[in-house]
Design a protein around this motif. Structure first.
Motif, mmCIF file in Angstrom:
data_model
loop_
_atom_site.group_PDB
_atom_site.id
_atom_site.type_symbol
_atom_site.label_atom_id
_atom_site.label_comp_id
_atom_site.label_asym_id
_atom_site.label_seq_id
_atom_site.Cartn_x
_atom_site.Cartn_y
_atom_site.Cartn_z
ATOM 1 N N MET A 1 12.282 4.754 -24.244
ATOM 2 C CA MET A 1 11.920 6.091 -23.813
ATOM 3 C C MET A 1 11.832 6.110 -22.289
ATOM 4 N N ALA A 2 12.502 7.079 -21.689
ATOM 5 C CA ALA A 2 12.510 7.199 -20.236
ATOM 6 C C ALA A 2 11.246 7.907 -19.772
ATOM 7 N N VAL A 3 10.727 7.443 -18.671
ATOM 8 C CA VAL A 3 9.558 8.065 -18.071
ATOM 9 C C VAL A 3 10.044 8.999 -16.973
ATOM 10 N N THR A 4 9.598 10.220 -17.036
ATOM 11 C CA THR A 4 9.984 11.174 -15.998
ATOM 12 C C THR A 4 8.752 11.541 -15.193
ATOM 13 N N GLY A 5 8.975 11.948 -13.997
ATOM 14 C CA GLY A 5 7.878 12.343 -13.125
ATOM 15 C C GLY A 5 8.381 13.302 -12.075
ATOM 16 N N ARG A 6 7.603 13.498 -11.093
ATOM 17 C CA ARG A 6 7.997 14.386 -10.002
ATOM 18 C C ARG A 6 9.223 13.829 -9.295
ATOM 19 N N PRO A 7 10.117 14.718 -8.895
ATOM 20 C CA PRO A 7 11.254 14.235 -8.106
ATOM 21 C C PRO A 7 10.778 13.822 -6.719
ATOM 22 N N SER A 8 11.304 12.736 -6.216
ATOM 23 C CA SER A 8 10.947 12.315 -4.862
ATOM 24 C C SER A 8 12.182 12.118 -3.999
ATOM 25 N N ASP A 9 13.353 12.138 -4.623
ATOM 26 C CA ASP A 9 14.606 12.012 -3.874
ATOM 27 C C ASP A 9 15.085 13.393 -3.442
ATOM 28 N N TYR A 10 15.507 13.477 -2.196
ATOM 29 C CA TYR A 10 16.005 14.736 -1.652
ATOM 30 C C TYR A 10 17.294 15.149 -2.345
ATOM 31 N N SER A 11 17.407 16.432 -2.625
ATOM 32 C CA SER A 11 18.672 17.002 -3.078
ATOM 33 C C SER A 11 18.775 18.401 -2.493
ATOM 34 N N GLU A 12 19.982 18.831 -2.245
ATOM 35 C CA GLU A 12 20.174 20.179 -1.702
ATOM 36 C C GLU A 12 19.690 21.234 -2.681
ATOM 37 N N GLU A 13 19.800 20.948 -3.977
ATOM 38 C CA GLU A 13 19.345 21.904 -4.990
ATOM 39 C C GLU A 13 17.831 22.100 -4.925
ATOM 40 N N LEU A 14 17.093 20.995 -4.829
ATOM 41 C CA LEU A 14 15.631 21.100 -4.709
ATOM 42 C C LEU A 14 15.241 21.798 -3.414
ATOM 43 N N ALA A 15 15.899 21.443 -2.334
ATOM 44 C CA ALA A 15 15.605 22.059 -1.041
ATOM 45 C C ALA A 15 15.841 23.563 -1.098
ATOM 46 N N ALA A 16 16.940 23.970 -1.723
ATOM 47 C CA ALA A 16 17.259 25.397 -1.836
ATOM 48 C C ALA A 16 16.231 26.113 -2.710
ATOM 49 N N GLU A 17 15.789 25.471 -3.778
ATOM 50 C CA GLU A 17 14.783 26.095 -4.645
ATOM 51 C C GLU A 17 13.464 26.268 -3.902
ATOM 52 N N ILE A 18 13.068 25.249 -3.153
ATOM 53 C CA ILE A 18 11.823 25.338 -2.378
ATOM 54 C C ILE A 18 11.906 26.497 -1.388
ATOM 55 N N CYS A 19 12.992 26.560 -0.638
ATOM 56 C CA CYS A 19 13.140 27.627 0.364
ATOM 57 C C CYS A 19 13.237 28.998 -0.298
ATOM 58 N N GLY A 20 13.918 29.081 -1.417
ATOM 59 C CA GLY A 20 14.034 30.355 -2.132
ATOM 60 C C GLY A 20 12.687 30.841 -2.637
ATOM 61 N N ARG A 21 11.910 29.940 -3.166
ATOM 62 C CA ARG A 21 10.593 30.321 -3.670
ATOM 63 C C ARG A 21 9.667 30.718 -2.530
ATOM 64 N N MET A 22 9.790 30.049 -1.394
ATOM 65 C CA MET A 22 8.984 30.425 -0.230
ATOM 66 C C MET A 22 9.376 31.812 0.260
ATOM 67 N N THR A 23 10.677 32.072 0.329
ATOM 68 C CA THR A 23 11.156 33.376 0.768
ATOM 69 C C THR A 23 10.638 34.480 -0.152
ATOM 70 N N ALA A 24 10.494 34.149 -1.434
ATOM 71 C CA ALA A 24 9.985 35.118 -2.411
ATOM 72 C C ALA A 24 8.473 35.303 -2.308
ATOM 73 N N GLY A 25 7.811 34.528 -1.433
ATOM 74 C CA GLY A 25 6.391 34.733 -1.185
ATOM 75 C C GLY A 25 5.469 33.627 -1.647
ATOM 76 N N GLU A 26 6.009 32.585 -2.248
ATOM 77 C CA GLU A 26 5.174 31.502 -2.764
ATOM 78 C C GLU A 26 4.865 30.493 -1.659
ATOM 79 N N SER A 27 3.670 29.953 -1.668
ATOM 80 C CA SER A 27 3.300 28.956 -0.665
ATOM 81 C C SER A 27 3.873 27.594 -1.043
ATOM 82 N N LEU A 28 4.051 26.741 -0.054
ATOM 83 C CA LEU A 28 4.553 25.398 -0.316
ATOM 84 C C LEU A 28 3.577 24.638 -1.210
#
Length: 71
Positions: A1-28
């Motif tokens: 069984m694989a253990v999953t957790g928080r992502p810690s490796d940078y990806s453009e997809e994660l970066a874009a989601e973070i910025c998109g959610r911030m633009t929508a008004g959510e705090s970091l």
């Protein structure tokens, strides 16, 4: 069984989601509280390491601030 957790490796997809959610008004802090998002310290490391992410993050902060001011 694989253990999953928080992502810690940078990806453009994660970066874009973070910025998109911030633009929508959510705090970091709120974004990073989600189990599917990296922790705050990872995001801060990425800001120093990836100039494009740093620029997009700064733009997202400005857009979020403008939206909050207009409300």
């Amino acid at each position: 069984m694989a253990v999953t957790g928080r992502p810690s490796d940078y990806s453009e997809e994660l970066a874009a989601e973070i910025c998109g959610r911030m633009t929508a008004g959510e705090s970091l802090r709120s974004i990073c509280s989600s189990d599917s998002m990296p922790c705050l310290s990872s995001v801060y490391l990425w800001l120093g390491k990836y100039p494009t992410f740093s620029e997009n993050y700064a733009n997202a902060q400005r857009e979020r601030a403008t939206a909050m001011f207009e409300e």
